[in-house]
Design a protein around this motif. Sequence first.
Motif, PDB file in Angstrom:
ATOM      1  N   ALA A 185       0.815  -1.221   0.000  1.00 27.08           N
ATOM      2  CA  ALA A 185       0.000   0.000   0.000  1.00 27.08           C
ATOM      3  C   ALA A 185       0.842   1.262   0.000  1.00 27.08           C
ATOM      4  N   ASP A 186       2.148   1.132   0.062  1.00 30.06           N
ATOM      5  CA  ASP A 186       3.022   2.294   0.123  1.00 30.06           C
ATOM      6  C   ASP A 186       3.008   3.062  -1.198  1.00 30.06           C
ATOM      7  N   ARG A 187       3.078   4.373  -1.099  1.00 24.38           N
ATOM      8  CA  ARG A 187       3.063   5.207  -2.310  1.00 24.38           C
ATOM      9  C   ARG A 187       4.207   4.847  -3.246  1.00 24.38           C
ATOM     10  N   GLN A 188       5.388   4.586  -2.709  1.00 23.80           N
ATOM     11  CA  GLN A 188       6.515   4.237  -3.562  1.00 23.80           C
ATOM     12  C   GLN A 188       6.347   2.866  -4.204  1.00 23.80           C
ATOM     13  N   ALA A 189       5.642   1.968  -3.543  1.00 22.69           N
ATOM     14  CA  ALA A 189       5.369   0.658  -4.146  1.00 22.69           C
ATOM     15  C   ALA A 189       4.511   0.826  -5.396  1.00 22.69           C
ATOM     16  N   ARG A 190       3.511   1.703  -5.305  1.00 18.35           N
ATOM     17  CA  ARG A 190       2.645   1.949  -6.467  1.00 18.35           C
ATOM     18  C   ARG A 190       3.431   2.606  -7.594  1.00 18.35           C
ATOM     19  N   LEU A 191       4.279   3.569  -7.249  1.00 19.34           N
ATOM     20  CA  LEU A 191       5.067   4.243  -8.274  1.00 19.34           C
ATOM     21  C   LEU A 191       6.071   3.297  -8.926  1.00 19.34           C
ATOM     22  N   PHE A 192       6.701   2.455  -8.116  1.00 20.17           N
ATOM     23  CA  PHE A 192       7.678   1.492  -8.636  1.00 20.17           C
ATOM     24  C   PHE A 192       7.038   0.630  -9.723  1.00 20.17           C
ATOM     25  N   ASP A 193       5.854   0.090  -9.443  1.00 20.25           N
ATOM     26  CA  ASP A 193       5.156  -0.731 -10.436  1.00 20.25           C
ATOM     27  C   ASP A 193       4.713   0.089 -11.641  1.00 20.25           C
ATOM     28  N   LEU A 194       4.227   1.294 -11.382  1.00 19.06           N
ATOM     29  CA  LEU A 194       3.763   2.163 -12.469  1.00 19.06           C
ATOM     30  C   LEU A 194       4.892   2.471 -13.441  1.00 19.06           C
ATOM     31  N   TYR A 195       6.059   2.845 -12.923  1.00 21.69           N
ATOM     32  CA  TYR A 195       7.182   3.178 -13.795  1.00 21.69           C
ATOM     33  C   TYR A 195       7.622   1.969 -14.623  1.00 21.69           C
ATOM     34  N   ASP A 196       7.678   0.797 -13.994  1.00 21.33           N
ATOM     35  CA  ASP A 196       8.073  -0.400 -14.733  1.00 21.33           C
ATOM     36  C   ASP A 196       7.155  -0.634 -15.931  1.00 21.33           C
TER      37      ASP A 196
END
Length: 279
Positions: A185-196
């Motif tokens: 649920a972490d914001r950086q977890a979402r961004l990490f997947d989004l960028y990939d």
Amino acid sequence: MGLVTIGAVAAHFGRDVDRGVSKVVGIIDAAARDDVDLLVFPDACLGGYIGDLRAPDPNDRPPALDPNGPEIAAVIAAAGPMTVCVGYAEESVGGRYNAAICVTGDGVLGHHRKVHQPAGESLAYLAGDAFTAFDTPVGRLGMLIDYDKTFPESARALALDGADVIAALSAWPASVTDRASRLPADRQARLFDLYDCARAAENQVVVVSSNQTGVMGALRFLGQAKVVGPGGDVLANTGSKGGLAKVTVDVGAEIARARKVLNHLAERRVDAYHTTAGN
């Protein structure tokens, strides 16, 4: 090129360089038994990452390694026919770089120094200044490190240089300012997947995204290693735990399928991109 088996590693690597080398060699040996052709390790798997993005401890910097030294030589010796990407702190005149190197048993194929530096990372590393693709047994490949993949221009530069596969090596932590109780649920977890997924889809290439797990200093790393196809679809992933995201894919055929009707690189309008000087 045909079918290739690709693996992206999620694992914890700390300061102990000898232990890191042994762990890398062990994972390579296990991947060889699974017939992996391309294996991508996290950033800083040889010597660990900094422990605090905002104020790195000057007495706890990752050890700087010679790319021609025994540590990389051990990875080369273990690799055999496999293409292997590893991250480390590279010793250089004037300081150290957050770097990645790609090898097979025949030697070094390519090299990258992290260009984009978040927060206080410039206190621990010098910045690189280029994105270059290179030929490997699994096709033309380029590398990104951590924050590099936040910038679309980074992956686009590699794709325009002919990269069919982008290896994105990370030591990517959870948010340091707004940490969630659960990593997914972490914001950086979402961004990490989004960028990939975005970098793969916008360039219609395969992205192999590795990441550290566990804790170093004030940082808690996300894991989430994955392989993303040229349509932006996740083909394999580890989630937030350690492991190997592994898939067998015909890279050339998948890219050709993605670009059959809409070819993003060919259909760019560089004359309209005034703010990026045509790049």
